[in-house]
Design a protein around this motif. Sequence first.
Motif, PDB file in Angstrom:
ATOM      1  N   LYS A 106       1.879   7.747   6.729  1.00 31.75           N
ATOM      2  CA  LYS A 106       2.954   6.816   6.354  1.00 31.75           C
ATOM      3  C   LYS A 106       4.105   7.559   5.707  1.00 31.75           C
ATOM      4  O   LYS A 106       5.260   7.194   5.850  1.00 31.75           O
ATOM      5  N   TYR A 115       7.504   8.704   7.427  1.00 33.36           N
ATOM      6  CA  TYR A 115       8.675   7.843   7.588  1.00 33.36           C
ATOM      7  C   TYR A 115       9.787   8.244   6.632  1.00 33.36           C
ATOM      8  O   TYR A 115      10.949   7.987   6.869  1.00 33.36           O
ATOM      9  N   SER A 175      11.462   2.871   8.895  1.00 38.26           N
ATOM     10  CA  SER A 175      10.169   2.209   8.745  1.00 38.26           C
ATOM     11  C   SER A 175      10.365   0.706   8.923  1.00 38.26           C
ATOM     12  O   SER A 175      11.447   0.166   8.675  1.00 38.26           O
ATOM     13  N   TYR A 176       9.290   0.051   9.345  1.00 33.50           N
ATOM     14  CA  TYR A 176       9.353  -1.403   9.522  1.00 33.50           C
ATOM     15  C   TYR A 176       9.663  -2.088   8.193  1.00 33.50           C
ATOM     16  O   TYR A 176      10.463  -3.024   8.129  1.00 33.50           O
ATOM     17  N   THR A 192      12.807   1.918  15.025  1.00 35.07           N
ATOM     18  CA  THR A 192      11.480   2.134  14.475  1.00 35.07           C
ATOM     19  C   THR A 192      10.675   3.013  15.418  1.00 35.07           C
ATOM     20  O   THR A 192      11.101   3.291  16.544  1.00 35.07           O
ATOM     21  N   SER A 193       9.524   3.436  14.971  1.00 33.61           N
ATOM     22  CA  SER A 193       8.625   4.178  15.840  1.00 33.61           C
ATOM     23  C   SER A 193       8.111   3.275  16.950  1.00 33.61           C
ATOM     24  O   SER A 193       7.976   2.067  16.773  1.00 33.61           O
ATOM     25  N   HIS A 215       5.261   3.117  17.805  1.00 38.97           N
ATOM     26  CA  HIS A 215       3.945   2.652  17.363  1.00 38.97           C
ATOM     27  C   HIS A 215       4.048   1.722  16.161  1.00 38.97           C
ATOM     28  O   HIS A 215       3.029   1.363  15.578  1.00 38.97           O
ATOM     29  N   SER A 216       5.255   1.341  15.802  1.00 38.47           N
ATOM     30  CA  SER A 216       5.430   0.402  14.700  1.00 38.47           C
ATOM     31  C   SER A 216       4.873  -0.966  15.096  1.00 38.47           C
ATOM     32  O   SER A 216       4.696  -1.270  16.275  1.00 38.47           O
ATOM     33  N   ARG A 217       4.614  -1.797  14.093  1.00 39.93           N
ATOM     34  CA  ARG A 217       4.061  -3.130  14.382  1.00 39.93           C
ATOM     35  C   ARG A 217       5.025  -3.969  15.211  1.00 39.93           C
ATOM     36  O   ARG A 217       4.615  -4.888  15.912  1.00 39.93           O
TER      37      ARG A 217
END
Length: 696
Positions: free
Chosen positions: A343, A346, A359-360, A433-434, A436-438
């Motif tokens: 984490k 980020y 980051s989300y 965002t990534s 793979h972010s939510r």
Amino acid sequence: MNLYPLQKISFLLVITSTICLLYIPRSLGEEDDEQYLKCSASFQCANFPNIGYPFWGSSRPNYCGYPEFKLNCIGDAPVISFQDKDYRVLDINQSASTLRIARTDYWNNVCPVSPGNTTIEVNRVEYASDVQELLLFYDCPPLNIPLPIQLTSQFNCSINSTANYINYFVTQNLTNSGLTNISSTFGTCHTTVTARVSQSARENLAMNSTKDNLVAVLDSGFGLKWDASNNLCKQCNETGGQCGYNTSTAEFTCYCKDGPNPSNCAGKKKTIAIGLAVAGAILFGIFIGFYIYSFIQKKKKKLAALAKSKEIPTPLTSKSVATPSTNLSQSQSIPSYPSFTSKSDYDKGSTYFGVQVFSYTELEEATENFNPAKELGDGGFGTVYYGKLQDGRVVAVKRLYENNFKRVEQFMNEVEILTRLEHRNLVKLYGCTSRHSRELLLVYEYIPNGTVADHLHGKRVESGFLSWPVRLSIAIETADALAFLHRNDVIHRDVKTNNILIDNDFCVKVADFGLSRLFPNDVTHVSTAPQGTPGYVDPEYYQCYQLTDKSDVYSFGVVLIELISSLQAVDTNRHRHDINLANMAINKIQNHLVNELVDPLLEFETNHVVRRMATAVAELAFRCLQQERDMRPTMDEVLDGLRAIQNEDLGSEDGQAVVLDIGADDVGLLRNMPPPLSPDSAGTDKLVYKRWDKTI
């Protein structure tokens, strides 16, 4: 006392360190000054975070800023007062020492109870270079002389007057414009107010002189530049201090860790620096000696062990057998887009294609947990929210609907295209965002004035009419952006007025590249399932599944018709033959009924310049809307045609409107338009090379 060599060195190290610590000034061990700590912390005022010097208010003490810069933080926006008048703070740029403000009594209201001049005469504040005067005249008798429409207009409201009195606003100095007779007539008005606005806002008001636009212009505010001992503050910060104000002497003060100083903290650090330098030199010498001694001792032990091993062979054990290497995948990772291991990554400035990866949580905070009240728009692929980052930047955050493979592909596609290309009329991408972010989120620059669709037939129609010069300028800038994309082998694939943003100066920013395609140089087309928005999709692309740059040209032709007519691309409330705007335009133009197509507010019938230009644009749109792509012009040709129209180089010198002579045999009519498309149509892409006998 008998000590071994290593013990002697350790003992000497302890004694010397103690002496050095005693030599260092006591102030190093004391707590930092309270005023320094208080002024080190920024504060939040209403919806503005991270505000610092020279402002104070709320939880920030008055000695952390100048008296003139007190902020009232009770409402939904900070309020600052100058000469007994309150101003709403719209923006603060501390690096540039500027702020933008608007009168609170004129906020969403041009008819305050007690109208008064906007005059700021404070020593440490001056107007920005683009600030202009806007004159408001209240309670005026009827004027019996003609008024120039570009300079002045009237608006309704009653302030201590009868119904026969009228109010006016003037966007230029009438005396300087040679209109002294009008200026003297305004002298009979009951109240005259001098307001302040930016130059661009005043020019916008001159082009669109409605009461609603007057409210919007006043609400956009004006700029100020401050000088709160800026040079001294810079010196103070560079020497580790915090800028502040001495309430006793009414002068600038630099708060240092060990107390205040008139200008900087350099003098207070000299004694500390000398002590640290001496202590550091002594400790460095001791550590070097200790290191050399330790190195020699280890070398002796290795030599002794080696000599011993030659005399006594060491038997093999299970521990001495070499084991196979562990799986490489456990120690190495192949980065995808972008790869994060924890984490905390980020927060390390990670980038993808050169843009920041957010980051989300950061974007969730920026949009107030994706507050529905912050929604800017809702399209086929996601919802766009207004947001404010921790660094103060105002942004637009696009939240894609579904986090499936197709959305990820569109997400990465838009990031790649927007970071690869840069043009004044393409929206700027700040980050994302990534993968793979939510959730998949894209962060763009915020364009405050909505879309072209909003202004033509949407929620901003009532805020002001788009004049013909503005519409033509929008067409040219959009064509310029699309021609730039095509020159760089990119097809937008979703050209529509909802994807054309405009700023407060009505400059174009083309957006939404989720469906765009990179187009290799050595192919004539890309074969792919049709995607896009109903009403804008190239019919040949729909029928043949062949995407080319001429598909964008067709969509742009629909945009041109929208700019001429102010009608929607698809409207089921129209006659069944006219539901599709492209069909309707083709029929009108072929039958020499361009006058029935053009928005009546453009004064097509009475203004021969507008008639000539609008007719020429209709002809150009007609060429873009041809059924066969080979009959359509390129975007570069469209751009050249629009610029020629803007310069009135229409090949007609008699001042009459150009008459189109377009027959049914000259073009491929759009009689059999395909049914509306789903934006999510799926299909497999393949490239078709120019060689007729080779397909990949």
